[in-house]
Design a protein around this motif. Structure first.
Motif, mmCIF file in Angstrom:
data_model
loop_
_atom_site.group_PDB
_atom_site.id
_atom_site.type_symbol
_atom_site.label_atom_id
_atom_site.label_comp_id
_atom_site.label_asym_id
_atom_site.label_seq_id
_atom_site.Cartn_x
_atom_site.Cartn_y
_atom_site.Cartn_z
ATOM 1 N N LYS A 33 0.820 -1.212 0.000
ATOM 2 C CA LYS A 33 0.000 0.000 0.000
ATOM 3 C C LYS A 33 0.852 1.259 0.000
ATOM 4 O O LYS A 33 0.527 2.250 -0.660
ATOM 5 N N SER A 37 0.681 5.164 -2.295
ATOM 6 C CA SER A 37 -0.020 6.204 -1.544
ATOM 7 C C SER A 37 0.766 7.507 -1.549
ATOM 8 O O SER A 37 1.988 7.509 -1.725
ATOM 9 N N ASP A 41 -1.719 10.963 2.469
ATOM 10 C CA ASP A 41 -2.583 9.830 2.815
ATOM 11 C C ASP A 41 -1.962 9.003 3.942
ATOM 12 O O ASP A 41 -2.643 8.608 4.898
#
Length: 282
Positions: A33, A37, A41
């Motif tokens: 992830k 990102s 975020d």
């Protein structure tokens, strides 16, 4: 960075602040992830300022978040590969378990090799070569690596000293001078006994070559030359077991380098050892 971000973070983890450890934990648990990102975020999810995350990326060796993110994306496939052999599963066969151990060891050697620097190897070789005596220190699991080093360097022209007993190690270090050198091995670099030895070596004026897995450990800070061993672990293996493979390889490298500094004398030393040992093998 030449070594994976995951391993770099693990190496420095104990020296992070509580907030930095929270960032580190998030990256380790959400590696897929993170690379996709924005800094805002990630900062919002961690409830920290953008600048805090930015400073963390600089602390682990990047120019900033953009540099860090690019490296994360490049290493994404590598991190996926690591996870394949990171944990031994309940349903694994004995062969699969063994293969995962081998994969972990191979990964350990590969990652540690990436950290080797020619100037460090040259400096360590020169330190040993210019010393009158070589002392080897380690306690616990690291003592096994020190013993292996002792076994190797006995075949070299330099007088070498090592004891498995910590009290005798203290006695040995009390006799060291600025014409000697020491190789000190510690997985964590935080063993009180080992740090005590290193401080005494420092007081004697002797040079210190450190082999550890923690770049910012107290022991590493005392070394004139520091070699890092990095490792990914399977669930049922302690970190010291995997890093030991890399530490042994670092010692082997130093031994070979020193031998080539002194080829003629080294050949004479090995010939003498082989002559004596051959007498009991007939």
């Amino acid at each position: 960075m030449t070594v994976s971000i995951r391993l770099q973070i693990k190496t420095m983890y104990n020296d992070f602040s509580i907030k930095e450890q929270a960032i580190a934990d998030y990256i380790l648990e959400n590696s897929g992830k993170v690379g996709h990102s924005s800094i805002s975020d990630l900062a919002n999810e961690l409830e920290i300022a953008d600048s805090t995350f930015f400073q963390f990326t600089k602390k682990i060796g990047f120019n900033g978040f953009k540099d860090f993110k690019i490296a994360m994306l490049i290493q994404e496939n590598d991190l996926s590969a690591i996870s394949i052999h990171e944990n031994i599963q309940k349903d694994d066969t004995e062969l699969t378990m063994a293969q995962k151990v081998f994969d972990s060891n191979i990964s350990t050697l590969t990652d540690t090799r990436k950290l080797l620097r020619e100037e460090d190897l040259k400096q360590a070789g020169n330190i040993i070569n210019s010393s009158k005596r070589l002392f080897l220190f380690g306690v616990g699991g690291s003592e096994i690596v020190a013993t292996d080093a002792y076994h190797k360097f006995l075949r070299s022209p330099i007088p070498v000293f090592h004891s498995t007993d910590y009290h005798i190690q203290l006695m040995e270090v009390s006799l060291m001078t600025n014409e000697d050198c020491a190789i000190i091995i510690s997985h964590t670099g935080r063993s009180k006994e080992t740090i005590c030895i290193a401080k005494f070596v420092k007081e004697s004026g002797a040079k210190i070559i450190v082999v550890t897995s923690q770049a910012s450990s107290p022991l590493a800070k005392l070394g004139d030359v520091v070699f890092l061993s990095l490792s990914e672990e399977t669930e049922f293996r302690s970190e010291a077991l995997a890093s030991r493979i890399a530490q042994l390889s670092i010692i082997d490298s130093l031994y070979v380098i020193f031998r080539f500094f002194n080829q003629e004398k080294s050949e004479k030393s090995i010939t003498k050892v082989r002559h004596v040992i051959s007498g009991i093998k007939k």
